[in-house]
Motif scaffolding. Structure first.
Motif, mmCIF file in Angstrom:
data_model
loop_
_atom_site.group_PDB
_atom_site.id
_atom_site.type_symbol
_atom_site.label_atom_id
_atom_site.label_comp_id
_atom_site.label_asym_id
_atom_site.label_seq_id
_atom_site.Cartn_x
_atom_site.Cartn_y
_atom_site.Cartn_z
ATOM 1 N N PHE A 405 0.827 -1.195 0.000
ATOM 2 C CA PHE A 405 0.000 0.000 0.000
ATOM 3 C C PHE A 405 0.871 1.257 0.000
ATOM 4 C CE2 PHE A 405 -2.733 3.256 1.898
ATOM 5 C CZ PHE A 405 -3.767 3.199 0.993
ATOM 6 N N ILE A 406 1.990 1.193 0.713
ATOM 7 C CA ILE A 406 2.905 2.341 0.702
ATOM 8 C C ILE A 406 3.482 2.521 -0.709
ATOM 9 C CG2 ILE A 406 5.068 3.274 1.582
ATOM 10 C CD1 ILE A 406 4.538 1.712 4.178
ATOM 11 N N SER A 407 4.013 1.437 -1.273
ATOM 12 C CA SER A 407 4.647 1.555 -2.601
ATOM 13 C C SER A 407 3.674 2.081 -3.645
ATOM 14 C CB SER A 407 5.154 0.195 -3.074
ATOM 15 O OG SER A 407 5.853 -0.449 -2.063
ATOM 16 N N GLY A 408 2.464 1.531 -3.641
ATOM 17 C CA GLY A 408 1.505 1.932 -4.671
ATOM 18 C C GLY A 408 0.890 3.280 -4.387
ATOM 19 N N GLY A 409 0.743 3.626 -3.102
ATOM 20 C CA GLY A 409 0.167 4.925 -2.754
ATOM 21 C C GLY A 409 1.072 6.055 -3.197
ATOM 22 N N LEU A 410 2.378 5.838 -3.068
ATOM 23 C CA LEU A 410 3.310 6.904 -3.444
ATOM 24 C C LEU A 410 3.213 7.233 -4.928
ATOM 25 C CD1 LEU A 410 6.408 5.994 -1.263
ATOM 26 C CD2 LEU A 410 4.869 7.943 -1.027
ATOM 27 N N THR A 411 3.056 6.197 -5.773
ATOM 28 C CA THR A 411 2.945 6.509 -7.203
ATOM 29 C C THR A 411 1.606 7.167 -7.502
ATOM 30 O OG1 THR A 411 2.173 4.258 -7.599
ATOM 31 C CG2 THR A 411 4.505 4.709 -7.986
ATOM 32 N N GLY A 412 0.606 6.939 -6.626
ATOM 33 C CA GLY A 412 -0.664 7.644 -6.800
ATOM 34 C C GLY A 412 -0.473 9.143 -6.714
ATOM 35 N N ILE A 413 0.438 9.547 -5.839
ATOM 36 C CA ILE A 413 0.676 10.981 -5.690
ATOM 37 C C ILE A 413 1.302 11.566 -6.959
ATOM 38 C CG2 ILE A 413 1.891 12.695 -4.298
ATOM 39 C CD1 ILE A 413 1.515 10.827 -1.933
ATOM 40 N N TRP A 414 2.110 10.795 -7.642
ATOM 41 C CA TRP A 414 2.626 11.250 -8.950
ATOM 42 C C TRP A 414 1.462 11.460 -9.908
ATOM 43 C CZ3 TRP A 414 7.872 9.726 -11.130
ATOM 44 C CH2 TRP A 414 8.791 9.431 -10.105
ATOM 45 N N LEU A 415 0.630 10.402 -10.007
ATOM 46 C CA LEU A 415 -0.438 10.435 -11.005
ATOM 47 C C LEU A 415 -1.467 11.506 -10.703
ATOM 48 C CD1 LEU A 415 -0.917 6.600 -11.327
ATOM 49 C CD2 LEU A 415 -0.001 8.127 -13.072
ATOM 50 N N GLY A 416 -1.631 11.816 -9.416
ATOM 51 C CA GLY A 416 -2.644 12.783 -9.034
ATOM 52 C C GLY A 416 -2.309 14.196 -9.484
ATOM 53 N N ASN A 417 -1.081 14.445 -9.885
ATOM 54 C CA ASN A 417 -0.726 15.758 -10.419
ATOM 55 C C ASN A 417 -1.057 15.797 -11.898
ATOM 56 O OD1 ASN A 417 0.860 17.279 -8.222
ATOM 57 N ND2 ASN A 417 1.591 15.170 -8.136
ATOM 58 N N SER A 418 -1.990 16.650 -12.270
ATOM 59 C CA SER A 418 -2.483 16.585 -13.649
ATOM 60 C C SER A 418 -1.360 16.865 -14.650
ATOM 61 C CB SER A 418 -3.632 17.565 -13.850
ATOM 62 O OG SER A 418 -3.257 18.855 -13.444
ATOM 63 N N ALA A 419 -0.371 17.679 -14.262
ATOM 64 C CA ALA A 419 0.711 17.968 -15.215
ATOM 65 C C ALA A 419 1.538 16.712 -15.483
ATOM 66 C CB ALA A 419 1.593 19.087 -14.674
ATOM 67 N N LEU A 420 1.887 15.981 -14.407
ATOM 68 C CA LEU A 420 2.646 14.744 -14.609
ATOM 69 C C LEU A 420 1.810 13.712 -15.349
ATOM 70 C CD1 LEU A 420 4.437 14.181 -11.184
ATOM 71 C CD2 LEU A 420 5.383 15.009 -13.332
ATOM 72 N N ASP A 421 0.508 13.734 -15.094
ATOM 73 C CA ASP A 421 -0.353 12.707 -15.671
ATOM 74 C C ASP A 421 -0.425 12.814 -17.191
ATOM 75 O OD1 ASP A 421 -2.123 10.457 -15.116
ATOM 76 O OD2 ASP A 421 -3.684 11.743 -15.963
ATOM 77 N N ILE A 422 -0.167 14.013 -17.729
ATOM 78 C CA ILE A 422 -0.179 14.138 -19.192
ATOM 79 C C ILE A 422 0.842 13.163 -19.776
ATOM 80 C CG2 ILE A 422 0.348 15.681 -21.139
ATOM 81 C CD1 ILE A 422 -0.672 17.967 -19.380
ATOM 82 N N HIS A 423 1.981 13.039 -19.097
ATOM 83 C CA HIS A 423 3.005 12.111 -19.578
ATOM 84 C C HIS A 423 2.690 10.667 -19.179
ATOM 85 C CE1 HIS A 423 6.846 10.521 -20.729
ATOM 86 N NE2 HIS A 423 7.086 10.103 -19.509
ATOM 87 N N LEU A 424 2.156 10.494 -17.984
ATOM 88 C CA LEU A 424 2.043 9.132 -17.449
ATOM 89 C C LEU A 424 0.746 8.427 -17.816
ATOM 90 C CD1 LEU A 424 3.479 9.799 -13.895
ATOM 91 C CD2 LEU A 424 4.605 8.645 -15.807
#
Ligand code: HEM
Ligand SMILES: [Cu+2]
Lengths: 604, 190
Positions: A405-424
C-alpha cells in the motif's frame, strides 16, 4: 426488531430446537440454497477463487504474447483453438479479450464479490453479535445474482465472436457500437448483462450489510466498540450502495445507444474498421460515459481496498498482541476516504480535454487522499512497533499489504498531479500503480483474511509451511513483476498494446518483458499451491481444538469451533469493552465479553 | 430471548431501515441520470420542446395516490379493514393510471414530431423516455408490492397483524411520488 425475529421470520429453525443441536437440513438447503451467512460467505469465496484462477490464467496467456511476441507455441493452438493463430501466437483479438475479461473479473468478481462478499458475510454477524444478517433471504439472493452474473460472463468466453475486448472500463464507441470489432457484438451484450446482474448482487448485499451493522448489534456493542473490520465493511457497503447505481445509469444509456439508436455517447464519427463508415448518430458525447463510469470506478477501488484495510488492522493488532494504534483516527480516516472517494473521479480524465481549471480542484482533492492514507499507514506501523509479533501467514500477508500500500500509494501521488499525468496517463506506470496498490494489495488483504479466519470457517488450520512459501514467492514475485513497469511507463511505453516489438524505442524492454512473463508464471504456479492447501485442509488440515486459537478478543471466537446456523448455542454474549484490549493491566488479552473489573485502568 | 436488549427494540425495524438505504441507492441512480442530462444539455444540438399537458394530470394522480396510501396505513392500524381494503385498491388503481397517463404523454411527444428513440432522436427526448420509463417501472414495482401485501393479509394461512410490511411499501410509495415531482420540475423548468 430482535435477532430472533429475523431468524424466525424465515423459519431457519423450528421452534424448540433453535439453540444447540441442529435440526436436520437437507444437502440442498445447507449447501445450495443456504440462508446461513457463513455458508453464503463460503459460496462467495469459492466462486471468487474460481474466477481468480481463470482471471490469473488469462494474464499468464497475454503475458506469453508480451514476453514472447515472436515465439511459435503451436501447442497452444491445440489447447485454445481459434484464440491462437496458425503460427502459434495469441491473436490480437483474443489478446484484447483476455486483457478485458482479466480486468473485469479481477476487479469485480474476485476483489469485490470474492473479497467483501466473503468477509462481510462471514464477519459482520459474527463480530457484531448477531444470529444472521438483517435479511438472510436477500443475502442469499445476493449470492445467486453473483452466480448468475458469473455464468453469463463465463458463457461470453465461448461465443463465436469472442468475449468483449474493449477494456474493463468499456468506453464507447467500442462498447456502444456492435460492429466496431468482433468482441463488441454478442460478447459485449453478455458483458453488460453480467455486469447488470453483478450490480444487483452488490446492491442487495450492501443493503443488508448496512442494515445489519446498524440494527443488529448485540447488547453493549456500541459503534465505537466495533472491530475495525466492521467499520471498514460498513464504509465499503455505503460506497457500493451509492456508487453502483450511477454505473447502472451509465450502462442503461449505453444499452440504448447500442440497441435503440439513441445518441448519448455516439456521435457522427467515421469508422474504417469492418467498413462501418459514418455513423447515423448525432451529437453524442463519449466523455459523458467516462464521468458516469468513473463516478463508480473510483469508489470501486476503495470498495476493494477498505475491507482489506479493516482485516489487516485486526490481524496486525491480534498478532502483535497490542491494541490498534489510534482507533478513532482509523475510523476517521476510513470516513475521510469514503467521502473523498466520491469527489476525485475526474483524476482518471485529466487528458480527456477536461478544463484545466476544474482539473486543479480534482488534483487538490486527489492529493488530499494521501492524508488519511498516511494516517492509516502510520497507525499500522505503530501498532506493530515493539509488539510481540507472531509471524503467522496471516500476519505476514498483513505486513505485506502495508508494504504494497505504501509503494503503490506513493505513485498515486505522482499520477494525481495533472501535469505529470499528461506524460504518465495510459502508460505502464499506471498499470504498475494500480496493480500494486489495488490488485496485489487487495489480494494480500484477502489472503490475510483467509489464513486468519480459516479456522472459523472450516474448523481446521491451513498448512503453515505452504503458507510461508505462498507468501514469500507471491511478495517477491509481485514486486518483480510490477516494479519494472514503472520504468517502462516513465519511458512512455503505452498500456494496452498487442506487440511492442515493432516499435524502435521500446525494443530495449524486450528482455524485461520476457523476465516479467517468467515471474508471472511462477507466481501463478504458487497460487495453485495455495489452492491445494485450501482444499486439502478442508478435509485433512490440522483440527482446531481450542475455541480461540489466536487469543483474540472479538466475538467470533466465543462461538463453538463449528458454529451452527444462529452462531451461539445459548444466548448471544453481551459486550463490555472495545475489541483491542491486548496487554492491558498485565493480561495478555481480555475478550470483549469480559465485564470491566473494579480495579481496571481507563477503559473504552 | 433475554439477550435482546430493550434498546434493540426501540431501534428502527431492520427491514424498514433497509428500505431507507435502498431509497438512497435509487436516488443515486436518478441523480446520475439527471446530472448526465445537465452535462448533455450543455453540449451542442440540444433540442428544446414543450412537455404535453397530460403530465400535469399524471402528477395530480400520483399525488392523490400518496394521500390514499397514507390513509390506508391509518385504517390498517385502526383495524378498519373495510376502509383499508378500499383505499389500497384505489391506490393501486391510481398507480396503474399514472403509468398509463405517462405512456400517453410519451406518445404525444412522439406524435408532436419528437421521436424518443432511434437515429433521428435527440438525447433531450431520449432522456425523458428513459428517465420517465425507469420511474414508471419503479411505480409498477410499488403496485406489485401493494397487491402482494394486500393479498397476503387475506389469502395467507396466517393472518398478518403487523403493519410493518405495509408501512415499508407506503414509504416507498411516497418516495416514488416525490421522485416524480422532482423529475417533473426538472424536465419542465430546467
Ligand atoms: C494516494 C492515493 C492515490 C492517488 C493520489 C491515486 C491517483 C490515481 C490517478 C491520478 C490515477 C489515474 C492515472 C491515469 O490513468 O493517468 C489512478 C489510477 C488508478 N488507481 Fe490510483 N491513486 C491512489 C490510490 C489508489 C488506491 C488505494 C487504489 C485501489 C485500491 C487505486 C486504484 C487505481 C486504479 C485501479 C487506477 C487505474 C484504472 C485504469 O485506468 O484502468 N489508486 N490513481
Ligand atoms: Cu481513482
Amino acid at each position: 426488531m430482535s435477532n430472533e425475529a429475523v431468524l424466525h421470520s424465515h423459519d431457519v429453525h423450528s421452534h424448540d430446537d433453535h439453540h444447540g443441536h441442529h435440526h436436520h437440513e437437507s444437502f440442498i438447503s445447507k449447501y445450495v440454497f443456504s440462508q446461513d451467512h457463513k455458508m453464503i460467505a463460503k459460496q462467495f469465496l469459492i466462486t471468487g477463487m474460481v474466477w481468480a484462477i481463470l482471471g490469473g490464467l488469462m494474464s499468464v496467456l497475454f503475458r506469453f504474447q508480451l514476453g514472447y511476441p515472436d515465439a511459435e507455441f503451436t501447442w497452444m493452438k491445440d489447447l485454445l483453438g481459434k484464440w491462437v493463430n496458425d503460427k502459434g501466437q495469441i491473436t490480437a483479438e483474443s489478446y484484447y479479450s483476455l486483457v478485458t475479461i482479466h480486468g473485469t473479473v479481477l476487479v469485480f468478481f474476485v476483489l469485490t464479490a470474492g473479497l467483501s462478499g466473503t468477509f462481510a458475510n462471514l464477519l459482520i454477524p459474527l463480530q457484531v453479535g448477531a444470529r444472521d444478517m438483517a435479511s438472510p433471504f436477500l443475502n442469499m439472493l445476493s449470492y445467486w445474482f453473483f452466480l448468475a452474473a458469473s455464468l453469463v460472463m463465463l458463457s461470453s468466453l465461448f461465443v463465436e465472436t469472442g468475449p468483449f475486448s474493449g477494456g474493463w472500463t468499456a468506453y464507447p464507441p467500442l462498447s456502444a457500437l456492435a460492429s466496431a470489432q468482433p468482441g463488441s457484438g454478442t460478447g459485449m451484450d453478455l458483458w453488460l448483462i453480467a455486469m447488470a446482474l453483478f450490480v444487483v448482487s452488490s446492491l442487495l448485499g450492501g443493503l443488508n450489510y448496512i442494515a445489519t451493522i446498524l440494527n443488529m448489534r448485540t447488547k453493549g456493542m456500541s459503534m465505537t466498540r466495533m472491530p475495525l473490520t466492521i467499520w471498514a465493511l460498513f464504509f465499503t457497503a455505503i460506497l457500493g450502495v451509492l456508487s453502483f447505481p450511477v454505473l447502472l445509469s451509465g450502462f442503461i444509456l449505453l444499452i440504448f445507444d447500442r440497441n435503440y439508436g439513441t445518441s448519448f455517447y455516439l456521435s457522427d464519427i467515421f469508422i474504417t474498421a469492418n467498413n462501418v463508415g459514418a455513423l447515423p448518430n448525432e451529437g453524442g458525447n463519449a466523455i459523458l460515459y467516462q464521468h458516469l463510469f468513473w463516478f463508480l470506478g473510483h469508489p470501486e477501488v476503495y470498495i476493494i481496498i477498505l475491507p482489506a484495510m479493516g482485516m489487516v488492522s485486526e490481524v496486525l493488532s491480534v498478532n502483535s498482541r497490542k491494541p490498534i494504534f489510534g482507533y478513532m483516527a482509523m475510523v476517521g480516516s476510513l470516513f475521510a476516504i469514503t467521502i473523498l472517494a466520491f469527489l476525485v473521479w475526474a483524476h482518471h480524465m485529466f487528458v480527456t480535454g477536461l478544463n484545466p481549471f476544474l482539473g486543479a480542484f480534482f488534483v487538490l482533492l486527489t492529493l488530499l487522499i494521501a492524508v488519511p492514507s498516511a494516517i492509516k499507514v502510520f497507525n499500522w506501523l505503530t501498532t506493530i512497533w515493539r509488539g510481540s509479533i507472531r509471524f503467522t501467514p496471516a500476519m505476514l500477508f498483513a505486513i505485506g499489504f502495508v508494504s504494497l500500500f505504501i509503494s503503490g500509494g506513493l505513485t498515486g501521488i505522482w499520477l494525481g498531479n495533472s501535469a505529470l499525468d499528461i506524460h504518465l496517463h495510459d502508460t505502464y506506470f499506471v498499470v504498475a500503480h494500480f496493480h500494486i496498490v489495488m490488485g496485489v494489495a487487495g489480494i494480500f488483504g484477502m489472503f490475510c483474511g483467509i489464513y486468519h479466519w480459516y479456522p472459523k470457517m472450516y474448523g481446521r488450520y491451513l498448512n503453515n509451511t505452504l503458507g510461508y512459501i505462498h507468501f514469500w514467492v507471491t511478495l517477491a514475485g509481485a514486486y518483480l513483476i510490477f516494479w519494472p513497469m514503472h520504468y517502462s511507463g516513465l519511458a512512455g511505453m503505452p498500456r494496452r498494446y498487442y506487440d511492442y516489438a515493432q516499435w524502435e524505442s521500446f525494443k530495449q524492454f524486450g528482455d524485461l518483458n520476457k523476465f516479467i512473463t517468467i515471474v508471472a508464471m511462477i507466481v501463478f504456479a504458487v497460487q495453485l499451491l495455495f489452492l491445494f492447501n485450501f482444499f486439502y485442509s478442508i478435509w485433512k488440515g490440522r483440527k482446531v481444538r481450542s475455541q480461540n486459537p489466536w487469543g483474540a478478543t472479538t466475538l467470533e471466537w466465543t462461538t463453538p469451533i463449528n458454529p451452527g446456523h444462529g452462531n451461539w448455542p445459548g444466548e448471544i454474549p453481551e459486550v463490555h469493552r472495545w475489541a483491542y484490549d491486548y496487554g492491558k493491566d498485565g493480561q495478555e488479552f481480555i475478550p470483549q465479553t469480559t465485564p470491566v473489573g473494579s480495579n481496571e485502568t481507563n477503559h473504552h | 430471548m433475554t439477550t435482546v436488549s430493550s434498546h434493540e427494540r426501540k431501534r428502527l425495524h431492520p427491514h424498514k431501515f433497509t428500505m431507507w438505504v435502498a431509497l438512497a441507492s435509487i436516488v443515486m441512480m436518478f441523480a446520475g441520470l439527471t446530472s448526465a442530462y445537465i452535462v448533455k444539455k450543455a453540449n451542442a444540438k440540444w433540442l428544446e420542446f414543450e412537455l404535453p399537458d397530460v403530465f400535469w394530470y399524471s402528477t395530480i394522480v400520483i399525488l392523490l395516490s400518496s394521500l390514499t396510501v397514507h390513509l390506508s396505513v391509518r385504517s390498517f392500524k385502526a383495524r378498519e379493514m373495510a376502509r383499508y381494503r378500499v383505499l389500497i385498491g384505489i391506490t393501486a388503481a391510481l398507480g396503474v393510471m399514472f403509468v398509463v397517463l405517462q405512456w400517453i404523454g410519451f406518445q404525444q411527444i412522439e406524435a408532436g414530431g419528437v421521436p424518443l428513440f432511434g437515429f433521428d432522436s435527440n438525447p433531450s427526448a431520449s432522456f425523458i423516455g428513459i428517465i420517465g420509463g425507469l420511474h414508471g417501472l419503479h411505480v409498477l414495482g410499488g403496485v406489485v408490492a401493494l397487491v402482494y401485501i394486500f393479498l397476503r393479509a387475506y389469502i395467507g394461512a396466517k393472518k398478518v397483524y403487523s403493519s410493518t410490511g405495509l408501512e415499508i411499501a407506503a414509504t416507498y410509495w411516497h418516495f416514488v411520488d416525490g421522485l416524480w415531482v422532482y423529475l417533473f420540475i426538472f424536465f419542465k423548468w430546467l
